[in-house]
Motif scaffolding. Sequence first.
Motif, PDB file in Angstrom:
ATOM      1  N   THR A 164       0.823  -1.227   0.000  1.00  8.18           N
ATOM      2  CA  THR A 164       0.000   0.000   0.000  1.00  8.18           C
ATOM      3  C   THR A 164       0.857   1.277   0.000  1.00  8.18           C
ATOM      4  O   THR A 164       2.008   1.251   0.442  1.00  8.18           O
ATOM      5  CB  THR A 164      -0.944   0.012   1.225  1.00  8.18           C
ATOM      6  OG1 THR A 164      -0.162  -0.157   2.409  1.00  8.18           O
ATOM      7  CG2 THR A 164      -1.976  -1.097   1.131  1.00  8.18           C
ATOM      8  N   TRP A 166       1.475   5.700   0.702  1.00 10.26           N
ATOM      9  CA  TRP A 166       1.454   6.567   1.884  1.00 10.26           C
ATOM     10  C   TRP A 166       0.288   7.552   1.875  1.00 10.26           C
ATOM     11  O   TRP A 166       0.005   8.175   2.888  1.00 10.26           O
ATOM     12  CB  TRP A 166       2.769   7.365   1.974  1.00 10.26           C
ATOM     13  CG  TRP A 166       3.100   8.096   0.698  1.00 10.26           C
ATOM     14  CD1 TRP A 166       3.959   7.650  -0.281  1.00 10.26           C
ATOM     15  CD2 TRP A 166       2.573   9.338   0.233  1.00 10.26           C
ATOM     16  NE1 TRP A 166       3.981   8.541  -1.326  1.00 10.26           N
ATOM     17  CE2 TRP A 166       3.140   9.602  -1.035  1.00 10.26           C
ATOM     18  CE3 TRP A 166       1.672  10.266   0.763  1.00 10.26           C
ATOM     19  CZ2 TRP A 166       2.838  10.734  -1.792  1.00 10.26           C
ATOM     20  CZ3 TRP A 166       1.365  11.402   0.013  1.00 10.26           C
ATOM     21  CH2 TRP A 166       1.949  11.624  -1.246  1.00 10.26           C
ATOM     22  N   ARG A 175      -9.182  -1.374   2.352  1.00 14.19           N
ATOM     23  CA  ARG A 175      -9.834  -1.685   1.071  1.00 14.19           C
ATOM     24  C   ARG A 175      -9.355  -3.047   0.535  1.00 14.19           C
ATOM     25  O   ARG A 175     -10.023  -3.669  -0.269  1.00 14.19           O
ATOM     26  CB  ARG A 175      -9.485  -0.555   0.087  1.00 14.19           C
ATOM     27  CG  ARG A 175     -10.382  -0.456  -1.082  1.00 14.19           C
ATOM     28  CD  ARG A 175     -10.272   0.893  -1.751  1.00 14.19           C
ATOM     29  NE  ARG A 175      -9.083   1.027  -2.578  1.00 14.19           N
ATOM     30  CZ  ARG A 175      -8.864   2.043  -3.412  1.00 14.19           C
ATOM     31  NH1 ARG A 175      -9.729   3.010  -3.521  1.00 14.19           N
ATOM     32  NH2 ARG A 175      -7.770   2.108  -4.140  1.00 14.19           N
ATOM     33  N   LYS A 190       2.413  -5.055   3.490  1.00 17.36           N
ATOM     34  CA  LYS A 190       3.574  -4.163   3.554  1.00 17.36           C
ATOM     35  C   LYS A 190       3.096  -2.723   3.349  1.00 17.36           C
ATOM     36  O   LYS A 190       2.833  -2.300   2.231  1.00 17.36           O
ATOM     37  CB  LYS A 190       4.625  -4.504   2.493  1.00 17.36           C
ATOM     38  CG  LYS A 190       5.949  -3.812   2.816  1.00 17.36           C
ATOM     39  CD  LYS A 190       6.723  -3.328   1.628  1.00 17.36           C
ATOM     40  CE  LYS A 190       6.317  -2.043   1.025  1.00 17.36           C
ATOM     41  NZ  LYS A 190       6.503  -0.831   1.849  1.00 17.36           N
ATOM     42  N   GLU A 193       6.559   3.018   3.633  1.00 18.01           N
ATOM     43  CA  GLU A 193       7.614   3.360   4.589  1.00 18.01           C
ATOM     44  C   GLU A 193       7.338   4.694   5.291  1.00 18.01           C
ATOM     45  O   GLU A 193       7.651   4.864   6.468  1.00 18.01           O
ATOM     46  CB  GLU A 193       8.876   3.491   3.728  1.00 18.01           C
ATOM     47  CG  GLU A 193      10.156   3.641   4.433  1.00 18.01           C
ATOM     48  CD  GLU A 193      11.273   3.693   3.371  1.00 18.01           C
ATOM     49  OE1 GLU A 193      11.132   3.073   2.279  1.00 18.01           O
ATOM     50  OE2 GLU A 193      12.268   4.353   3.643  1.00 18.01           O
ATOM     51  N   THR A 243      -1.336  -1.102  -4.459  1.00 14.41           N
ATOM     52  CA  THR A 243      -1.758   0.263  -4.772  1.00 14.41           C
ATOM     53  C   THR A 243      -0.530   1.148  -4.691  1.00 14.41           C
ATOM     54  O   THR A 243       0.190   1.124  -3.686  1.00 14.41           O
ATOM     55  CB  THR A 243      -2.838   0.774  -3.792  1.00 14.41           C
ATOM     56  OG1 THR A 243      -3.986  -0.051  -3.915  1.00 14.41           O
ATOM     57  CG2 THR A 243      -3.243   2.208  -4.115  1.00 14.41           C
ATOM     58  N   GLY A 244      -0.291   1.903  -5.758  1.00 15.73           N
ATOM     59  CA  GLY A 244       0.861   2.798  -5.778  1.00 15.73           C
ATOM     60  C   GLY A 244       1.082   3.324  -7.181  1.00 15.73           C
ATOM     61  O   GLY A 244       0.151   3.371  -7.993  1.00 15.73           O
ATOM     62  N   SER A 245       2.311   3.678  -7.461  1.00 16.27           N
ATOM     63  CA  SER A 245       2.612   4.304  -8.752  1.00 16.27           C
ATOM     64  C   SER A 245       2.599   3.265  -9.877  1.00 16.27           C
ATOM     65  O   SER A 245       2.851   2.079  -9.660  1.00 16.27           O
ATOM     66  CB  SER A 245       3.988   4.965  -8.684  1.00 16.27           C
ATOM     67  OG  SER A 245       4.966   3.973  -8.439  1.00 16.27           O
ATOM     68  N   GLU A 266      -3.891  -1.069  -8.414  1.00 15.15           N
ATOM     69  CA  GLU A 266      -4.519   0.267  -8.369  1.00 15.15           C
ATOM     70  C   GLU A 266      -3.388   1.266  -8.529  1.00 15.15           C
ATOM     71  O   GLU A 266      -2.612   1.483  -7.601  1.00 15.15           O
ATOM     72  CB  GLU A 266      -5.240   0.478  -7.036  1.00 15.15           C
ATOM     73  CG  GLU A 266      -6.418  -0.455  -6.802  1.00 15.15           C
ATOM     74  CD  GLU A 266      -7.632  -0.109  -7.659  1.00 15.15           C
ATOM     75  OE1 GLU A 266      -7.635   0.956  -8.306  1.00 15.15           O
ATOM     76  OE2 GLU A 266      -8.569  -0.917  -7.688  1.00 15.15           O
ATOM     77  N   LEU A 267      -3.272   1.875  -9.707  1.00 14.88           N
ATOM     78  CA  LEU A 267      -2.061   2.637 -10.029  1.00 14.88           C
ATOM     79  C   LEU A 267      -2.335   4.132 -10.181  1.00 14.88           C
ATOM     80  O   LEU A 267      -3.331   4.633  -9.697  1.00 14.88           O
ATOM     81  CB  LEU A 267      -1.439   2.032 -11.291  1.00 14.88           C
ATOM     82  CG  LEU A 267      -1.223   0.503 -11.217  1.00 14.88           C
ATOM     83  CD1 LEU A 267      -0.636  -0.026 -12.513  1.00 14.88           C
ATOM     84  CD2 LEU A 267      -0.342   0.122 -10.039  1.00 14.88           C
ATOM     85  N   CYS A 300      -4.787   9.709  -6.098  1.00 13.94           N
ATOM     86  CA  CYS A 300      -4.795   9.190  -7.472  1.00 13.94           C
ATOM     87  C   CYS A 300      -6.017   9.712  -8.215  1.00 13.94           C
ATOM     88  O   CYS A 300      -6.020   9.804  -9.432  1.00 13.94           O
ATOM     89  CB  CYS A 300      -4.798   7.668  -7.450  1.00 13.94           C
ATOM     90  SG  CYS A 300      -6.102   7.023  -6.396  1.00 13.94           S
ATOM     91  N   GLU A 397       1.310  13.102 -13.508  1.00 14.41           N
ATOM     92  CA  GLU A 397       0.555  13.186 -12.253  1.00 14.41           C
ATOM     93  C   GLU A 397       1.216  14.256 -11.368  1.00 14.41           C
ATOM     94  O   GLU A 397       2.401  14.167 -11.083  1.00 14.41           O
ATOM     95  CB  GLU A 397       0.598  11.811 -11.576  1.00 14.41           C
ATOM     96  CG  GLU A 397      -0.452  11.622 -10.540  1.00 14.41           C
ATOM     97  CD  GLU A 397      -0.438  10.197  -9.966  1.00 14.41           C
ATOM     98  OE1 GLU A 397       0.621   9.535  -9.960  1.00 14.41           O
ATOM     99  OE2 GLU A 397      -1.501   9.760  -9.488  1.00 14.41           O
ATOM    100  N   PHE A 463     -14.129   0.590  -7.378  1.00 19.36           N
ATOM    101  CA  PHE A 463     -13.088   1.598  -7.605  1.00 19.36           C
ATOM    102  C   PHE A 463     -11.983   0.974  -8.447  1.00 19.36           C
ATOM    103  O   PHE A 463     -11.478  -0.097  -8.125  1.00 19.36           O
ATOM    104  CB  PHE A 463     -12.524   2.036  -6.249  1.00 19.36           C
ATOM    105  CG  PHE A 463     -11.557   3.186  -6.335  1.00 19.36           C
ATOM    106  CD1 PHE A 463     -11.947   4.466  -5.965  1.00 19.36           C
ATOM    107  CD2 PHE A 463     -10.258   2.983  -6.789  1.00 19.36           C
ATOM    108  CE1 PHE A 463     -11.056   5.525  -6.043  1.00 19.36           C
ATOM    109  CE2 PHE A 463      -9.369   4.044  -6.875  1.00 19.36           C
ATOM    110  CZ  PHE A 463      -9.765   5.317  -6.496  1.00 19.36           C
TER     111      PHE A 463
END
Length: 493
Positions: A164, A166, A175, A190, A193, A243-245, A266-267, A300, A397, A463
């Motif tokens: 996930t 930040w 989610r 995870k 950080e 989920t992230g970049s 989920e990008l 996002c 972005e 979503f």
Amino acid sequence: MTTAATITADDERRVLDGVPTGLLVGGTWRAAKGGAVFPVVDPATGETLAEVADAREEDALAALGAAVAVQESWAQAPPRERAEILRRAYETIMARVDDLALLMTLEMGKPVAESRGEVAYAAEFFRWFSEEASRIAGRYARSPDGGSRMLVMRQPVGPCVLVTPWNFPLAMGTRKIGPAIAAGCTIVLKPAEQTPLSALMLGDILAEAGLPEGVLNIVTTSRPGEVVAPVLADSRTRKLSFTGSTEVGRLLLGQASGNLLRTSMELGGNAPFLVFPDADIDAAVDGAVLAKMRNIGEACTAANRFHVHGNLAEEFADKLAERLAAMRVGRGTEPGVEVGPLIDEDGRNKVSALVRDAVDHGARVVTGGEPLPGAGYFYPPTVLAGVGAGSRLLHEEIFGPVAPIATFADEDEAIAWANDTPYGLVAYVYTQDVNRALRVSERLDYGMIGLNRGLVSNPAAPFGGVKHSGLGREGGIEGIDEFLETKYIAMPA
Ligand code: NAP
């Protein structure tokens, strides 16, 4: 109980002191191999809030081992039992909303009022999936030729790795954890950080709600590549939900392919916000403030670029600038603050560079436009008018409180602008013409459309994005499918 008006240093200390800082493995909080730790920093001050365990590969594999050990028994747990654990966790989160919101603001920066909103949103995934847990069903049929019977059952995928970001420290976890628990999967989580504390608190809350040991394992680390890759390569892992970049998502998809894992991604996004000449302009400005400024623009789903019909563009820019310029910037714990700091120096430098590039391409700064001096990573709400086609911020972005406004002449041009991106998460459309609304929605290459509305997220809705914004859906009745496998049993007639 803490509210924005009364937060003191003692409140902050008490909330931070309540957070477990180890790794959660098999129901026990423990130190990382060699006792390594890394700091979690307040982005409003640059000061260290806490130190948490810094996992190595060996720790992550131990967490996976714990998840694997209880997978079979957890899959057998009655759906109602799984539902009630989620429901109890939902109640506990809501009972502790103030403390969880403060913790989130400390580690991530958003104003406390917004953190409260995220805590409620995060909890709602547990309530929604507690309701879904008992509704997992298969089907029974005779084969068309009458020669056999067909039974189709839905079973948990198995041990899942959840990674996930930040920007929504609690909701991006719930989610995924909500449907995984409802489906009967075990988990290695995870968290990011920069914001692990909310996720660590969640570990305690789920244990208190009766989640059996080993079902949820949490691994915090400053070495995500070193720690996640071996877990994805381990044949006991069955699924990755990330989920992230888009950049990291692509890398992890490559790693997951080696082990042929089920994946949910989920990008990133690059949401267009279209204002047609028949729009209610005040409603569009209200929606724009929400779609742009929610989460300090670090979402996002944030409106990344505003495409406004030429007849309305000037009025829209002036009204939006007036609203954004009036927003109070500061540490999220202070009363009345509506815009917190960006997450770190890199994030702020990127926003600054994008604004400078747009100005170099001829954009006019209506408000904001320069980073704020002093401690913390503050950037003021910014509106740029007359943004040229070659400007980077129309294509990348932004992840900050910057609203670039470009104009269009007709519907085809608006749609061409909107679809001119590799991303496809969400688009916002403002028009009062119902025919146009449906026509435009059909032609937009996006997973979600905000129609005369600046907020789409809802735990009861699917979503997710298309193209480089991802694969799969989270939330809604679709969300649990990502954690279920289909098994077909053929029987004689
Ligand atoms: P990120 O850099 O991709 O990081 C996301 C997660 O991946 C973090 O936990 C990160 O760990 C981990 N990670 C980074 N490198 C990795 C590697 N080599 N191997 C395994 N894991 C790795 O994204 P972010 O900056 O945290 O979040 C912002 C991005 O998330 C934006 O692009 C935003 O659009 C996207 N996002 C998408 C959605 C959606 O639902 N579509 C929702 C929220 C955010 P570290 O924290 O240690 O780097």
